[in-house]
Design an enzyme around this catalytic site. Structure first.
Site, short mmCIF file in Angstrom:
data_model
loop_
_atom_site.label_atom_id
_atom_site.label_comp_id
_atom_site.label_asym_id
_atom_site.label_seq_id
_atom_site.Cartn_x
_atom_site.Cartn_y
_atom_site.Cartn_z
N TYR A 192 -1.95 10.43 1.84
CA TYR A 192 -1.62 9.21 1.10
C TYR A 192 -2.11 7.97 1.86
O TYR A 192 -2.77 7.10 1.29
CB TYR A 192 -0.12 9.13 0.88
CG TYR A 192 0.34 7.91 0.11
CD1 TYR A 192 0.10 7.80 -1.25
CD2 TYR A 192 1.02 6.87 0.75
CE1 TYR A 192 0.53 6.69 -1.96
CE2 TYR A 192 1.45 5.76 0.05
CZ TYR A 192 1.20 5.67 -1.31
OH TYR A 192 1.62 4.56 -2.01
N SER A 198 -0.54 -0.09 -0.52
CA SER A 198 0.75 0.22 0.09
C SER A 198 0.73 -0.31 1.52
O SER A 198 -0.34 -0.49 2.11
CB SER A 198 0.99 1.73 0.10
OG SER A 198 2.06 2.08 0.96
#
Length: 325
Positions: free
Chosen positions: A209, A196
């Site tokens: 995350y 990401s």
């Protein structure tokens, strides 16, 4: 003021435009021509490699929905032998049914379905053996499975941090390590980590995350160097916001489901667009790629070029997010 006077004041002469074009051409051409040639070379490479895709075995984790499902469609239509993996077998069967209903030019191979829970680390070696046995090897491993979090770091339970890190990082590298020996034996293979943009920069309320994706980025960079001489390629893809259910299914500080679609996620790129970009990145032998809209890419460069400005922006964002929560 008369019309002809206005016209003379507002419209440059042809000579002026010629000079401007010459200046712009002189400045831009040395940059534009190499970029154009590089783009043409990349397209020719992608086209050449695409012809080699039919019959390749592709294992995709997190294939039951979202980006994983879109990746399954892209590789299946390219003539690959797709192995679909995720926790929800019923959803994998749905994806398989959808794939079989597609009209494919050339040979199409029936997809295989295997249940996989990345949080169950002890079961991953057995899963890997089953996956390899289906077609006697894995050509492309797409590590796409993962979960997200929407919570303030100070209030996030350690069990939530552990779960996110287990699924996104430990589960992913456990599967990669279990598949790699078969690739090394054949002296070929391609490993793709779907990370990401938050694996490169961190934003408020995403600590668990972002940490898991940063770890994945570091692992992929180390692994790439180690297996290069063994004929194995490693790609780390860092997408920006994608319009999926990731934020809806994200965990809160207590481990409950977030249940809401983020505004940024709702405006994100389509899964089909992202999946096609990932395929093209694999075919052009990219090593590290950011696939995102302008805002996310700009944030990455601000963090790299001017950290104080980035930190200030994130502080403001944290205050805004706190009010919204």
């Amino acid at each position: 003021m008369a019309y002809d006077t206005v016209e003379k004041c507002s419209a440059p002469s042809n000579g002026d435009w010629n000079i401007l074009h010459w200046i712009l051409g002189t400045i831009c051409m040395p940059v534009a021509i190499p970029l154009m040639l590089i783009n043409l070379w990349r397209r020719s490479l992608v086209a050449k490699q695409r012809k080699l895709l039919p019959g390749k075995v592709v294992l995709i984790t997190g294939a039951s929905s979202g980006l994983g499902e879109a990746l399954a469609h892209v590789f299946y239509k390219a003539g690959c032998k797709v192995i679909l993996a995720a926790r929800r077998v019923e959803e994998l069967e749905r994806v398989k049914k959808d794939l079989l209903a597609l009209e494919v030019v050339g040979t199409a191979y029936p997809p295989s379905v295997l249940q996989l829970d990345l949080a169950n680390l002890n079961a991953i070696p057995t899963f890997a053996n089953k996956a390899v046995a289906i077609h006697n090897g894995i050509d492309i491993l797409v590590n796409n499975g993962g979960i997200s979090v929407r919570a303030e770091a100070i209030s996030t339970g350690l069990d939530v941090d552990l779960k996110v890190m287990t699924v996104n990082y430990f589960g992913t590298i456990a599967l990669t390590k279990a598949i790699l020996p078969s690739m090394v034996k054949r002296q070929k293979g391609h490993v793709c980590f779907v990370s990401s943009i938050q694996g490169k920069i961190a934003i408020p309320y995403r600590s668990a995350y972002a940490a898991s994706k940063h770890a994945l980025q570091a692992f992929s960079d180390s692994l790439r160097a180690e297996v290069a001489a063994k004929g194995i390629k490693v790609l780390c893809v860092s997408p920006g916001y994608i319009k999926t259910q990731l934020s809806v299914n994200a965990l809160t500080a207590t481990g409950q489901q977030h249940g809401k679609m983020d505004k940024a996620t709702a405006k994100g790129m389509s899964t089909d667009e992202c999946a096609m970009s990932i395929l093209n990145s694999l075919l052009s032998n990219e090593k590290d790629v950011i696939i995102s809209q302008v805002t996310a890419s700009a944030a990455y460069w601000v963090r790299f070029l001017c950290p104080p400005l980035y930190f200030w922006i994130m502080e403001k964002r944290a205050l805004t997010t706190e009010k919204e929560e």
